[in-house]
Design a protein around this motif. Sequence first.
Motif, PDB file in Angstrom:
ATOM      1  N   LYS A  75     -13.727  45.260  69.915  1.00 47.14           N
ATOM      2  CA  LYS A  75     -14.496  46.488  69.691  1.00 47.14           C
ATOM      3  C   LYS A  75     -15.227  46.926  70.957  1.00 47.14           C
ATOM      4  N   LYS A  76     -15.805  45.967  71.659  1.00 44.11           N
ATOM      5  CA  LYS A  76     -16.570  46.297  72.861  1.00 44.11           C
ATOM      6  C   LYS A  76     -15.690  46.924  73.939  1.00 44.11           C
ATOM      7  N   PHE A  77     -14.460  46.391  74.109  1.00 43.00           N
ATOM      8  CA  PHE A  77     -13.596  46.859  75.192  1.00 43.00           C
ATOM      9  C   PHE A  77     -12.483  47.803  74.699  1.00 43.00           C
ATOM     10  N   ASN A  78     -12.507  48.135  73.391  1.00 41.89           N
ATOM     11  CA  ASN A  78     -11.461  48.999  72.824  1.00 41.89           C
ATOM     12  C   ASN A  78     -10.073  48.500  73.226  1.00 41.89           C
ATOM     13  N   ALA A  79      -9.799  47.246  72.904  1.00 41.93           N
ATOM     14  CA  ALA A  79      -8.555  46.594  73.313  1.00 41.93           C
ATOM     15  C   ALA A  79      -7.909  45.925  72.109  1.00 41.93           C
ATOM     16  N   ILE A  80      -6.590  45.981  72.048  1.00 44.97           N
ATOM     17  CA  ILE A  80      -5.845  45.360  70.951  1.00 44.97           C
ATOM     18  C   ILE A  80      -4.845  44.359  71.529  1.00 44.97           C
ATOM     19  N   PRO A  81      -4.939  43.069  71.155  1.00 40.91           N
ATOM     20  CA  PRO A  81      -3.937  42.095  71.609  1.00 40.91           C
ATOM     21  C   PRO A  81      -2.628  42.293  70.847  1.00 40.91           C
ATOM     22  N   VAL A  82      -1.524  42.372  71.558  1.00 41.44           N
ATOM     23  CA  VAL A  82      -0.241  42.604  70.890  1.00 41.44           C
ATOM     24  C   VAL A  82       0.709  41.415  71.019  1.00 41.44           C
ATOM     25  N   GLY A  83       0.299  40.389  71.778  1.00 42.89           N
ATOM     26  CA  GLY A  83       1.159  39.219  71.929  1.00 42.89           C
ATOM     27  C   GLY A  83       0.729  38.366  73.099  1.00 42.89           C
ATOM     28  N   GLN A  84       1.579  37.451  73.470  1.00 42.85           N
ATOM     29  CA  GLN A  84       1.298  36.525  74.560  1.00 42.85           C
ATOM     30  C   GLN A  84       2.567  36.397  75.411  1.00 42.85           C
ATOM     31  N   SER A  85       2.400  36.468  76.728  1.00 46.18           N
ATOM     32  CA  SER A  85       3.547  36.398  77.630  1.00 46.18           C
ATOM     33  C   SER A  85       3.991  34.950  77.828  1.00 46.18           C
ATOM     34  N   ASP A  86       5.153  34.783  78.450  1.00 47.02           N
ATOM     35  CA  ASP A  86       5.666  33.431  78.716  1.00 47.02           C
ATOM     36  C   ASP A  86       4.737  32.650  79.636  1.00 47.02           C
ATOM     37  N   SER A  87       3.992  33.368  80.468  1.00 49.22           N
ATOM     38  CA  SER A  87       3.077  32.705  81.405  1.00 49.22           C
ATOM     39  C   SER A  87       1.748  32.333  80.757  1.00 49.22           C
ATOM     40  N   GLY A  88       1.547  32.750  79.473  1.00 48.72           N
ATOM     41  CA  GLY A  88       0.300  32.427  78.775  1.00 48.72           C
ATOM     42  C   GLY A  88      -0.727  33.529  78.811  1.00 48.72           C
ATOM     43  N   ALA A  89      -0.422  34.633  79.497  1.00 50.35           N
ATOM     44  CA  ALA A  89      -1.363  35.753  79.548  1.00 50.35           C
ATOM     45  C   ALA A  89      -1.363  36.492  78.214  1.00 50.35           C
ATOM     46  N   VAL A  90      -2.510  37.057  77.852  1.00 48.12           N
ATOM     47  CA  VAL A  90      -2.631  37.852  76.635  1.00 48.12           C
ATOM     48  C   VAL A  90      -2.160  39.278  76.938  1.00 48.12           C
ATOM     49  N   ILE A  91      -1.207  39.764  76.163  1.00 48.50           N
ATOM     50  CA  ILE A  91      -0.716  41.138  76.332  1.00 48.50           C
ATOM     51  C   ILE A  91      -1.637  42.057  75.541  1.00 48.50           C
ATOM     52  N   VAL A  92      -2.293  42.974  76.251  1.00 47.81           N
ATOM     53  CA  VAL A  92      -3.357  43.790  75.661  1.00 47.81           C
ATOM     54  C   VAL A  92      -3.025  45.272  75.805  1.00 47.81           C
ATOM     55  N   ALA A  93      -3.225  46.022  74.728  1.00 49.76           N
ATOM     56  CA  ALA A  93      -3.049  47.479  74.761  1.00 49.76           C
ATOM     57  C   ALA A  93      -4.401  48.148  74.971  1.00 49.76           C
ATOM     58  N   PRO A  97      -5.753  52.147  81.466  1.00 48.53           N
ATOM     59  CA  PRO A  97      -5.522  50.976  82.325  1.00 48.53           C
ATOM     60  C   PRO A  97      -6.164  51.106  83.702  1.00 48.53           C
ATOM     61  N   SER A  98      -6.708  52.292  84.017  1.00 48.92           N
ATOM     62  CA  SER A  98      -7.348  52.474  85.333  1.00 48.92           C
ATOM     63  C   SER A  98      -8.794  51.986  85.344  1.00 48.92           C
ATOM     64  N   ASP A  99      -9.350  51.657  84.167  1.00 45.49           N
ATOM     65  CA  ASP A  99     -10.746  51.221  84.080  1.00 45.49           C
ATOM     66  C   ASP A  99     -10.835  49.742  84.479  1.00 45.49           C
ATOM     67  N   ILE A 100     -11.064  49.519  85.764  1.00 46.35           N
ATOM     68  CA  ILE A 100     -11.094  48.149  86.298  1.00 46.35           C
ATOM     69  C   ILE A 100     -12.206  47.325  85.672  1.00 46.35           C
ATOM     70  N   ASP A 101     -13.360  47.959  85.432  1.00 37.46           N
ATOM     71  CA  ASP A 101     -14.487  47.232  84.849  1.00 37.46           C
ATOM     72  C   ASP A 101     -14.128  46.686  83.470  1.00 37.46           C
ATOM     73  N   THR A 102     -13.440  47.497  82.672  1.00 38.32           N
ATOM     74  CA  THR A 102     -13.037  47.055  81.330  1.00 38.32           C
ATOM     75  C   THR A 102     -12.044  45.897  81.411  1.00 38.32           C
ATOM     76  N   VAL A 103     -11.057  46.033  82.289  1.00 41.08           N
ATOM     77  CA  VAL A 103     -10.038  44.986  82.424  1.00 41.08           C
ATOM     78  C   VAL A 103     -10.668  43.679  82.883  1.00 41.08           C
ATOM     79  N   ASP A 104     -11.542  43.744  83.904  1.00 39.00           N
ATOM     80  CA  ASP A 104     -12.200  42.525  84.405  1.00 39.00           C
ATOM     81  C   ASP A 104     -13.135  41.929  83.356  1.00 39.00           C
ATOM     82  N   GLY A 105     -13.865  42.801  82.650  1.00 39.57           N
ATOM     83  CA  GLY A 105     -14.776  42.318  81.609  1.00 39.57           C
ATOM     84  C   GLY A 105     -14.032  41.633  80.485  1.00 39.57           C
ATOM     85  N   LEU A 106     -12.859  42.178  80.137  1.00 38.42           N
ATOM     86  CA  LEU A 106     -12.047  41.583  79.084  1.00 38.42           C
ATOM     87  C   LEU A 106     -11.526  40.209  79.505  1.00 38.42           C
TER      88      LEU A 106
END
Length: 560
Positions: A75-93, A97-106
């Motif tokens: 809710k805070k970052f308005n982000a939805i997890p849609v899966g997990q990559s082979d490398s273990g990263a969380v795939i987020v919608a 995507p240009s909001d660097i502060d949101t991405v880093d905060g997440l």
Amino acid sequence: MLEAGLLAPELVEEGRIEAEAAGEGVLDTLVKRGTLDPSIVTMAKATYFGVESVNLGDLRISDESIALIPRHVAKKFNAIPVGQSDSGAVIVALSDPSDIDTVDGLRHAINRDVELRVTSSGDIEAALNKFYGGAGRDDGGIAKMIQDITEGEVEVTGLKGDVGEDTEEVDADAPIIRLVSQVIVDAFKKRASDIHLEPLAKRFRLRFRIDGVCVEQPDLPKRLQAPILARLKIQSGMSIAERRIPQDGRINTNVGGKTIDLRVNSIPTQHGESICMRILDKSGLKLGLAELGFFADDQGTFERLIGLPDGILLVTGPTGSGKTTTLYSCLNYINRPDRKIITVEDPVEYMLAGINQVQVHEHIGFTFAAALRSMLRQSPNVIMLGEIRDMETATIAINASLTGHLVFSTLHTNDAPSAVTRLIDIGVKPFLVASSARCFMAQRLVRKVCKNCGAPHELPEKEAKVLGITAEQLAQATPRKGKGCSDCNKTGCRGRFGIFEIFVVNDEVRRLIFDKVPANVLRKKALELGMRSLREDGTRKVLAGLTTVDEVVRATVSEH
């Protein structure tokens, strides 16, 4: 809406001025104004930033994926997890995507690397509502309580009592107790009928059933699973030492000055005890027959039937179709000082003034049949039997209806005529069924169109065809559909009512019952005599703008 590249300069300039005043992006403003299609903006962002675009409405997202990001973080970052990559990263919608502060905060909040996908802000809001129980509601009470509970307080603080001890003496300010109370308060405020606490492998899931649909709430911390379950078991009178068998209990509590009952059940599962709490709100039992969903013609028929001096009336349908509420509303309607009414139930769900209610205790031999035999010696006018389960109970109930008593009960069958064959299959003689039955009524619950956001809606040809709606019917109809608002939690529906199939037994039907004809023959005859099927009654209510085609199709079976 206008395609990208065809926007008039003056429209863009108006959008820019409005965006500056609102402190938001020009594209977002143009989308809100309806000037620009959100899908075009999403594709443009995906191309510009070199990431994939996703349509969350068409994407199947697993519970395991949703569990990767807690609700308050999503809710805070308005982000939805849609899966997990082979490398273990969380795939987020994300919508931007240009909001660097949101991405880093997440990344910092979940302590995981993230891979970005881009979607529209409308899709994000709808997904938050669908997977986390709503984006706009304030769940800060529970979230803050969880954050404030330290490891030292995870001990079952305030849970000193065991079954039989006075639990009023415990510390009401203990964090776990306040958290459990807040869960119940939130559920009641959100009009939930059930609270589900479900231990999973890596989650302690909390869900509320609202208008018949389970809605996920913020997960409770797995570390608090044991003390929360212990608190609920003690509060409902269960043994906290027993974790191997199912248990039942009740909680009586006060919410906002209103006393509510909760019927509690625990059952052992693979990862701990799952608890379901049914919220028993007596206000629903004070509904008139019209509020249950009857149209005037069906209401008149039903009022005449429940006013008869004797006979048996059966309400049929699956679990959760509102049978108990209908029966209690009938009892309220006919409850007068000159009538003695006794009910036998397992369990007694609601306490009703002026009515004698009997609780079954099977473990000591006080069964439905035993209770019913004793009740007849109390000389009642009206008997309500919670459910007909076996031949003995059915035979006693029917014999009671033949000896001057009006008997109400329920059966689990799919439609009204099938109740006849069900009774005969149980072992009741056909002549007893034919002699005693006055009416069989099947029902289902469908959601109402929200009064706040409901608006006239033109039925697409495909939807009209599903319910067999003709052009002549549509010409006189006023179908409506909710757009989604804060009142209905963005669903377009708020509250529920019944659709009904009333099978009145007359002499012609009695002859067929006596001849043991199959259910399909009884059904055909009932329809010839004027019975409306569940789907036909639902269609009437769609045309009147009370519910939607989707709701009726979900709750009923086609006649063809």
